[in-house]
Design a protein around this motif. Sequence first.
Motif, short mmCIF file in Angstrom:
data_model
loop_
_atom_site.label_atom_id
_atom_site.label_comp_id
_atom_site.label_asym_id
_atom_site.label_seq_id
_atom_site.Cartn_x
_atom_site.Cartn_y
_atom_site.Cartn_z
N SER A 90 5.00 5.76 -5.07
CA SER A 90 5.23 5.88 -6.52
C SER A 90 4.77 7.23 -7.07
CB SER A 90 4.53 4.73 -7.26
OG SER A 90 3.13 4.84 -7.14
N PHE A 91 3.96 7.96 -6.31
CA PHE A 91 3.54 9.30 -6.75
C PHE A 91 4.67 10.32 -6.60
CE2 PHE A 91 -0.84 7.74 -5.62
CZ PHE A 91 -1.29 7.69 -6.92
N VAL A 92 5.58 10.09 -5.64
CA VAL A 92 6.62 11.09 -5.39
C VAL A 92 8.03 10.58 -5.69
CG1 VAL A 92 5.27 12.38 -3.70
CG2 VAL A 92 6.67 10.46 -2.94
N LEU A 93 8.19 9.27 -5.86
CA LEU A 93 9.49 8.69 -6.16
C LEU A 93 9.43 7.96 -7.50
CD1 LEU A 93 10.27 7.09 -2.67
CD2 LEU A 93 11.25 9.20 -3.59
N GLU A 94 10.58 7.79 -8.08
CA GLU A 94 10.64 7.00 -9.31
C GLU A 94 10.33 5.53 -8.98
OE1 GLU A 94 14.25 7.47 -11.49
OE2 GLU A 94 14.30 9.63 -11.12
N MET A 95 9.71 4.87 -9.91
CA MET A 95 9.30 3.49 -9.69
C MET A 95 10.50 2.58 -9.41
SD MET A 95 6.79 1.85 -9.12
CE MET A 95 5.36 1.02 -9.62
N ALA A 96 11.63 2.82 -10.04
CA ALA A 96 12.82 1.99 -9.81
C ALA A 96 13.27 2.09 -8.35
CB ALA A 96 13.95 2.42 -10.74
N ILE A 97 13.20 3.29 -7.77
CA ILE A 97 13.58 3.47 -6.37
C ILE A 97 12.59 2.75 -5.46
CG2 ILE A 97 13.83 5.18 -4.52
CD1 ILE A 97 14.86 7.14 -6.68
N VAL A 98 11.30 2.86 -5.75
CA VAL A 98 10.27 2.19 -4.95
C VAL A 98 10.49 0.67 -5.00
CG1 VAL A 98 7.79 1.74 -4.72
CG2 VAL A 98 8.60 4.05 -5.26
N GLN A 99 10.80 0.15 -6.16
CA GLN A 99 11.02 -1.29 -6.30
C GLN A 99 12.25 -1.74 -5.51
OE1 GLN A 99 11.11 -1.65 -10.57
NE2 GLN A 99 8.92 -2.10 -10.68
N LYS A 100 13.31 -0.95 -5.51
CA LYS A 100 14.49 -1.30 -4.72
C LYS A 100 14.16 -1.33 -3.23
CE LYS A 100 18.08 0.36 -7.83
NZ LYS A 100 19.14 1.36 -8.05
N ILE A 101 13.41 -0.33 -2.78
CA ILE A 101 13.02 -0.28 -1.37
C ILE A 101 12.16 -1.48 -1.02
CG2 ILE A 101 11.65 1.00 0.33
CD1 ILE A 101 12.54 3.58 -1.17
N MET A 144 0.82 -1.19 0.00
CA MET A 144 0.00 0.00 0.00
C MET A 144 0.87 1.26 0.00
SD MET A 144 -3.18 0.60 0.18
CE MET A 144 -4.49 1.60 0.61
N LEU A 145 1.87 1.24 0.86
CA LEU A 145 2.75 2.40 0.92
C LEU A 145 3.52 2.59 -0.39
CD1 LEU A 145 4.16 2.16 4.54
CD2 LEU A 145 2.50 3.80 3.67
N SER A 146 3.86 1.48 -1.01
CA SER A 146 4.60 1.60 -2.27
C SER A 146 3.75 2.28 -3.34
CB SER A 146 5.08 0.24 -2.75
OG SER A 146 3.99 -0.61 -3.02
N PHE A 147 2.45 2.05 -3.29
CA PHE A 147 1.56 2.70 -4.24
C PHE A 147 1.65 4.22 -4.10
CE2 PHE A 147 -2.67 4.59 -4.95
CZ PHE A 147 -2.78 4.38 -6.31
N PHE A 148 1.55 4.69 -2.85
CA PHE A 148 1.61 6.14 -2.62
C PHE A 148 3.01 6.68 -2.86
CE2 PHE A 148 -2.17 5.01 -0.06
CZ PHE A 148 -3.08 5.80 -0.73
#
Length: 72
Positions: free
Chosen positions: A7-18, A1-5
């Motif tokens: 993704s609005f402010v971070l690049e998707m590649a960074i969200v996926q790494k996290i 859920m947090l990754s969805f939100f």
Amino acid sequence: MLSFFASFVLEMAIVQKIMRWDMTVLRESLLYQTILQEGFVKGEQQGENNYLKLASIDFSLSVSQIYPRIIS
């Protein structure tokens, strides 16, 4: 859920790494291992129940094929 939100402010590649890092940490936790083990046990029980249901159906079909007049 947090990754969805996120993704609005971070690049998707960074969200996926996290998320990969978080999942690695989560998989090593005792809570995750406990939940996973409970899931395996439930899956095995459901598989055994389904096998027994199928075996009883197969047996009843075999009996009705062998003795069709008795069953009818």
